[in-house]
Write a protein that holds these residues in place. Sequence first.
Motif, short mmCIF file in Angstrom:
data_model
loop_
_atom_site.label_atom_id
_atom_site.label_comp_id
_atom_site.label_asym_id
_atom_site.label_seq_id
_atom_site.Cartn_x
_atom_site.Cartn_y
_atom_site.Cartn_z
N SER A 90 40.50 68.66 23.13
CA SER A 90 39.56 67.74 22.50
C SER A 90 38.13 68.13 22.85
O SER A 90 37.85 68.58 23.96
CB SER A 90 39.82 66.30 22.96
OG SER A 90 41.09 65.86 22.51
N GLY A 91 37.22 67.98 21.91
CA GLY A 91 35.82 68.24 22.13
C GLY A 91 35.32 69.55 21.57
O GLY A 91 34.12 69.70 21.27
N LYS A 94 33.98 69.35 17.81
CA LYS A 94 32.68 68.70 17.69
C LYS A 94 31.55 69.69 17.97
O LYS A 94 30.50 69.66 17.31
CB LYS A 94 32.57 67.51 18.64
CG LYS A 94 31.26 66.72 18.46
CD LYS A 94 31.18 65.55 19.42
CE LYS A 94 29.94 64.72 19.14
NZ LYS A 94 28.69 65.53 19.23
N ALA A 118 44.70 68.92 18.23
CA ALA A 118 43.41 68.27 18.34
C ALA A 118 42.34 68.94 17.49
O ALA A 118 41.54 68.25 16.85
CB ALA A 118 42.97 68.21 19.80
N TYR A 119 42.29 70.29 17.49
CA TYR A 119 41.20 70.96 16.80
C TYR A 119 41.12 70.62 15.31
O TYR A 119 40.07 70.16 14.85
CB TYR A 119 41.27 72.48 16.99
CG TYR A 119 40.24 73.19 16.16
CD1 TYR A 119 38.90 73.14 16.51
CD2 TYR A 119 40.60 73.87 14.99
CE1 TYR A 119 37.93 73.75 15.72
CE2 TYR A 119 39.63 74.49 14.21
CZ TYR A 119 38.30 74.42 14.58
OH TYR A 119 37.35 75.02 13.78
N GLU A 122 40.35 66.78 14.89
CA GLU A 122 38.99 66.44 15.30
C GLU A 122 37.96 67.03 14.35
O GLU A 122 36.96 66.38 14.02
CB GLU A 122 38.74 66.94 16.72
CG GLU A 122 37.39 66.54 17.28
CD GLU A 122 37.22 67.04 18.70
OE1 GLU A 122 36.68 68.15 18.88
OE2 GLU A 122 37.64 66.32 19.63
N LEU A 125 37.89 64.74 11.38
CA LEU A 125 37.26 63.46 11.71
C LEU A 125 35.74 63.61 11.85
O LEU A 125 34.98 62.77 11.35
CB LEU A 125 37.86 62.89 13.00
CG LEU A 125 39.29 62.36 12.91
CD1 LEU A 125 39.83 62.08 14.31
CD2 LEU A 125 39.37 61.11 12.05
N GLU A 126 35.32 64.66 12.54
CA GLU A 126 33.89 64.87 12.74
C GLU A 126 33.19 65.18 11.42
O GLU A 126 32.06 64.71 11.16
CB GLU A 126 33.67 66.01 13.74
CG GLU A 126 34.08 65.69 15.16
CD GLU A 126 33.16 64.70 15.84
OE1 GLU A 126 32.00 64.55 15.39
OE2 GLU A 126 33.59 64.05 16.82
N HIS A 150 46.68 64.44 19.03
CA HIS A 150 45.31 63.92 19.11
C HIS A 150 45.34 62.46 19.53
O HIS A 150 46.30 61.75 19.23
CB HIS A 150 44.61 64.05 17.75
CG HIS A 150 43.17 63.73 17.78
ND1 HIS A 150 42.67 62.52 17.35
CD2 HIS A 150 42.08 64.44 18.21
CE1 HIS A 150 41.35 62.50 17.49
NE2 HIS A 150 40.97 63.66 18.01
N SER A 151 44.30 62.05 20.23
CA SER A 151 44.26 60.69 20.77
C SER A 151 44.33 59.62 19.69
O SER A 151 44.75 58.48 19.95
CB SER A 151 42.98 60.50 21.59
OG SER A 151 41.83 60.74 20.81
N SER A 152 43.94 59.96 18.47
CA SER A 152 43.99 58.99 17.37
C SER A 152 45.41 58.71 16.90
O SER A 152 45.65 57.70 16.23
CB SER A 152 43.17 59.50 16.18
OG SER A 152 43.79 60.65 15.61
#
Length: 242
Positions: A90-91, A94, A118-119, A122, A125-126, A150-152
């Motif tokens: 994650s991160g 972004k 996650a990639y 994310e 989403l971003e 992913h956390s979502s």
Amino acid sequence: MIDRVFECGFEVLKKIQKTQVKQIDEAAKMIAEAFINDHTFYVSGSGHSHTVAEEFYARAGGLAFVVPILTTELTLNEHPTKSSYLERLSGYAKILVDLYKISENDVVLIASNSGRNAYPIELALEAKDRGAKVIAITSVQHSNATASRHSSGKHLLDIADIVIDNCGVLGDSAIHLEGLDSAMCPTSSMANAFIVQAISTQCAAYILKKGITPPVFVSLNCEGSENLNHEYFEKYTRIYKK
């Protein structure tokens, strides 16, 4: 068995042709509209899905305005599993969204066979958070059979504005050999290549309908073509917004 490989590939492609033409057409139209209105078309993927970005980007017969989000860490160039770890981190997406300055009314195409890491989630989403539109190329069957990382709790297909199913099976590999536990013949790469070319060609057709000539690369390996792409490379190649 060689015939079976060809049959397997043809079966997947025919299924895509039968079930995904509407989505491919919508994606092509969305990208064309972005280009006509001076917005940016990005494409990205990690692991083997990064080849979708390469299929779009800087090749003969391809649209010259494609901007790939194609960092080394997302490919297999340095280590066969490095991208597998990073796409779960994650991160990172972004950072790239900020670096490439994805903004309102841009279009971001994301390829992820599983759509669970996650990639890609994310990144989608971003991009949406910044007002961009998202196209996904993914395996619906694989996504529906696996949990999100992913956390979502979402998959890529839950976020994208347009979802193009590559019609692959769970695990991607589609041929089972007697005496071998692992399946072979992953179909996503061949499916994705056809999907990319269908999107690109239809997109060019929509741009032409508006009376605009789309920028299309020619092969640098044909006589007399060495300088034809220079203007496109100068204007579009890995462009960063100011």
